[in-house]
Design a protein around this motif. Structure first.
Motif, PDB file in Angstrom:
ATOM      1  N   ALA A 112     -15.634  26.505  26.255  1.00  0.00           N
ATOM      2  CA  ALA A 112     -16.470  27.503  26.918  1.00  0.00           C
ATOM      3  C   ALA A 112     -16.839  27.100  28.342  1.00  0.00           C
ATOM      4  CB  ALA A 112     -17.735  27.748  26.104  1.00  0.00           C
ATOM      5  N   SER A 113     -16.875  25.804  28.605  1.00  0.00           N
ATOM      6  CA  SER A 113     -17.303  25.349  29.931  1.00  0.00           C
ATOM      7  C   SER A 113     -16.130  24.935  30.807  1.00  0.00           C
ATOM      8  CB  SER A 113     -18.264  24.174  29.790  1.00  0.00           C
ATOM      9  OG  SER A 113     -17.598  23.075  29.199  1.00  0.00           O
ATOM     10  N   ASN A 114     -14.913  25.254  30.378  1.00  0.00           N
ATOM     11  CA  ASN A 114     -13.705  24.895  31.135  1.00  0.00           C
ATOM     12  C   ASN A 114     -13.652  23.405  31.455  1.00  0.00           C
ATOM     13  OD1 ASN A 114     -12.630  27.498  31.212  1.00  0.00           O
ATOM     14  ND2 ASN A 114     -13.954  28.036  32.940  1.00  0.00           N
ATOM     15  N   GLY A 115     -14.039  22.563  30.497  1.00  0.00           N
ATOM     16  CA  GLY A 115     -13.967  21.117  30.676  1.00  0.00           C
ATOM     17  C   GLY A 115     -15.129  20.503  31.414  1.00  0.00           C
ATOM     18  N   ARG A 116     -16.109  21.307  31.799  1.00  0.00           N
ATOM     19  CA  ARG A 116     -17.250  20.754  32.538  1.00  0.00           C
ATOM     20  C   ARG A 116     -18.303  20.162  31.609  1.00  0.00           C
ATOM     21  NH1 ARG A 116     -16.389  25.777  34.834  1.00  0.00           N
ATOM     22  NH2 ARG A 116     -18.178  26.541  33.714  1.00  0.00           N
ATOM     23  N   PHE A 117     -18.151  20.372  30.305  1.00  0.00           N
ATOM     24  CA  PHE A 117     -19.102  19.876  29.319  1.00  0.00           C
ATOM     25  C   PHE A 117     -19.021  18.354  29.220  1.00  0.00           C
ATOM     26  CE2 PHE A 117     -19.766  18.506  24.899  1.00  0.00           C
ATOM     27  CZ  PHE A 117     -21.100  18.841  24.759  1.00  0.00           C
ATOM     28  N   ASN A 118     -20.165  17.693  29.182  1.00  0.00           N
ATOM     29  CA  ASN A 118     -20.211  16.250  29.009  1.00  0.00           C
ATOM     30  C   ASN A 118     -20.922  15.922  27.714  1.00  0.00           C
ATOM     31  OD1 ASN A 118     -18.936  15.373  31.337  1.00  0.00           O
ATOM     32  ND2 ASN A 118     -20.785  15.579  32.555  1.00  0.00           N
ATOM     33  N   ASP A 119     -20.191  15.328  26.776  1.00  0.00           N
ATOM     34  CA  ASP A 119     -20.841  14.876  25.559  1.00  0.00           C
ATOM     35  C   ASP A 119     -21.469  13.507  25.831  1.00  0.00           C
ATOM     36  OD1 ASP A 119     -18.601  13.313  25.725  1.00  0.00           O
ATOM     37  OD2 ASP A 119     -17.869  13.746  23.719  1.00  0.00           O
ATOM     38  N   ALA A 120     -22.112  12.939  24.830  1.00  0.00           N
ATOM     39  CA  ALA A 120     -22.810  11.664  25.012  1.00  0.00           C
ATOM     40  C   ALA A 120     -21.850  10.554  25.420  1.00  0.00           C
ATOM     41  CB  ALA A 120     -23.558  11.294  23.734  1.00  0.00           C
ATOM     42  N   ALA A 121     -20.671  10.513  24.813  1.00  0.00           N
ATOM     43  CA  ALA A 121     -19.700   9.468  25.167  1.00  0.00           C
ATOM     44  C   ALA A 121     -19.257   9.617  26.627  1.00  0.00           C
ATOM     45  CB  ALA A 121     -18.497   9.523  24.227  1.00  0.00           C
ATOM     46  N   SER A 122     -19.055  10.848  27.082  1.00  0.00           N
ATOM     47  CA  SER A 122     -18.672  11.073  28.483  1.00  0.00           C
ATOM     48  C   SER A 122     -19.762  10.619  29.435  1.00  0.00           C
ATOM     49  CB  SER A 122     -18.382  12.553  28.721  1.00  0.00           C
ATOM     50  OG  SER A 122     -17.302  12.974  27.954  1.00  0.00           O
ATOM     51  N   ARG A 123     -21.008  10.893  29.084  1.00  0.00           N
ATOM     52  CA  ARG A 123     -22.123  10.458  29.933  1.00  0.00           C
ATOM     53  C   ARG A 123     -22.222   8.935  29.973  1.00  0.00           C
ATOM     54  NH1 ARG A 123     -24.346  14.866  27.353  1.00  0.00           N
ATOM     55  NH2 ARG A 123     -25.483  13.565  25.852  1.00  0.00           N
ATOM     56  N   GLU A 124     -22.034   8.289  28.816  1.00  0.00           N
ATOM     57  CA  GLU A 124     -22.089   6.826  28.798  1.00  0.00           C
ATOM     58  C   GLU A 124     -20.962   6.232  29.631  1.00  0.00           C
ATOM     59  OE1 GLU A 124     -24.219   6.080  24.465  1.00  0.00           O
ATOM     60  OE2 GLU A 124     -22.130   5.517  24.725  1.00  0.00           O
ATOM     61  N   TRP A 125     -19.759   6.768  29.473  1.00  0.00           N
ATOM     62  CA  TRP A 125     -18.610   6.255  30.223  1.00  0.00           C
ATOM     63  C   TRP A 125     -18.837   6.419  31.725  1.00  0.00           C
ATOM     64  CZ3 TRP A 125     -14.701   3.152  29.282  1.00  0.00           C
ATOM     65  CH2 TRP A 125     -13.617   3.129  30.151  1.00  0.00           C
ATOM     66  N   SER A 126     -19.308   7.579  32.139  1.00  0.00           N
ATOM     67  CA  SER A 126     -19.512   7.798  33.578  1.00  0.00           C
ATOM     68  C   SER A 126     -20.658   6.958  34.120  1.00  0.00           C
ATOM     69  CB  SER A 126     -19.753   9.280  33.866  1.00  0.00           C
ATOM     70  OG  SER A 126     -20.973   9.704  33.300  1.00  0.00           O
ATOM     71  N   GLY A 127     -21.574   6.541  33.260  1.00  0.00           N
ATOM     72  CA  GLY A 127     -22.687   5.699  33.700  1.00  0.00           C
ATOM     73  C   GLY A 127     -22.339   4.225  33.836  1.00  0.00           C
ATOM     74  N   LEU A 128     -21.186   3.835  33.301  1.00  0.00           N
ATOM     75  CA  LEU A 128     -20.780   2.431  33.400  1.00  0.00           C
ATOM     76  C   LEU A 128     -20.218   2.136  34.781  1.00  0.00           C
ATOM     77  CD1 LEU A 128     -18.873   1.830  30.043  1.00  0.00           C
ATOM     78  CD2 LEU A 128     -21.012   0.762  30.765  1.00  0.00           C
ATOM     79  N   PRO A 129     -20.533   0.971  35.328  1.00  0.00           N
ATOM     80  CA  PRO A 129     -19.895   0.578  36.581  1.00  0.00           C
ATOM     81  C   PRO A 129     -18.378   0.474  36.382  1.00  0.00           C
ATOM     82  CG  PRO A 129     -21.735  -0.876  36.069  1.00  0.00           C
ATOM     83  CD  PRO A 129     -21.502  -0.021  34.865  1.00  0.00           C
ATOM     84  N   LEU A 130     -17.624   0.716  37.426  1.00  0.00           N
ATOM     85  CA  LEU A 130     -16.164   0.722  37.353  1.00  0.00           C
ATOM     86  C   LEU A 130     -15.620  -0.598  36.808  1.00  0.00           C
ATOM     87  CD1 LEU A 130     -13.567   2.280  37.897  1.00  0.00           C
ATOM     88  CD2 LEU A 130     -13.599   1.359  40.219  1.00  0.00           C
TER      89      LEU A 130
END
Length: 107
Positions: free
Chosen positions: A28-46
């Motif tokens: 529904a969000s055309n891939g813009r949806f962030n689940d909890a795992a996506s948020r955790e991954w993006s919050g990690l330093p590279l």
């Protein structure tokens, strides 16, 4: 004696429903949806993402022989500057990894 209906879904049904919810949210969000795992991954330093990918066996990264030799030493044999560098990373970075829950979930 037959099992009484409580109106509550069992864990397996609930997990299926949550997975479907996440799939539909992505659609529904055309891939813009962030689940909890996506948020955790993006919050990690590279650099932590790279380390996790290496530990997972992904990629073609091989540690250098000198790094392997240093890692193979006992803690007492490690030079003080390297020990302090490791301690600093553990103090600063490990708490952020220790809080990860969604990336650790078995789904």
């Amino acid at each position: 004696m037959p099992r009484q209906k409580t109106g509550r879904a069992d864990d397996m049904t609930l997990n299926k429903i949550m997975k479907l919810r996440d799939e539909f949210a992505v659609l529904a969000s055309n891939g813009r949806f962030n689940d909890a795992a996506s948020r955790e991954w993006s919050g990690l330093p590279l650099e932590w993402r790279v380390v996790l990918l290496i530990l997972a066996g992904l990629g073609d990264v091989k540690p250098s022989p000198s790094l392997m030799a240093l890692a193979g030493r006992s803690w007492a044999e490690m030079p003080p500057p390297e020990r302090e560098a490791v301690r600093a990373v553990v103090r600063v970075r490990v708490p952020s990894v220790a809080r990860l829950r969604a990336l650790a979930a078995r789904v």
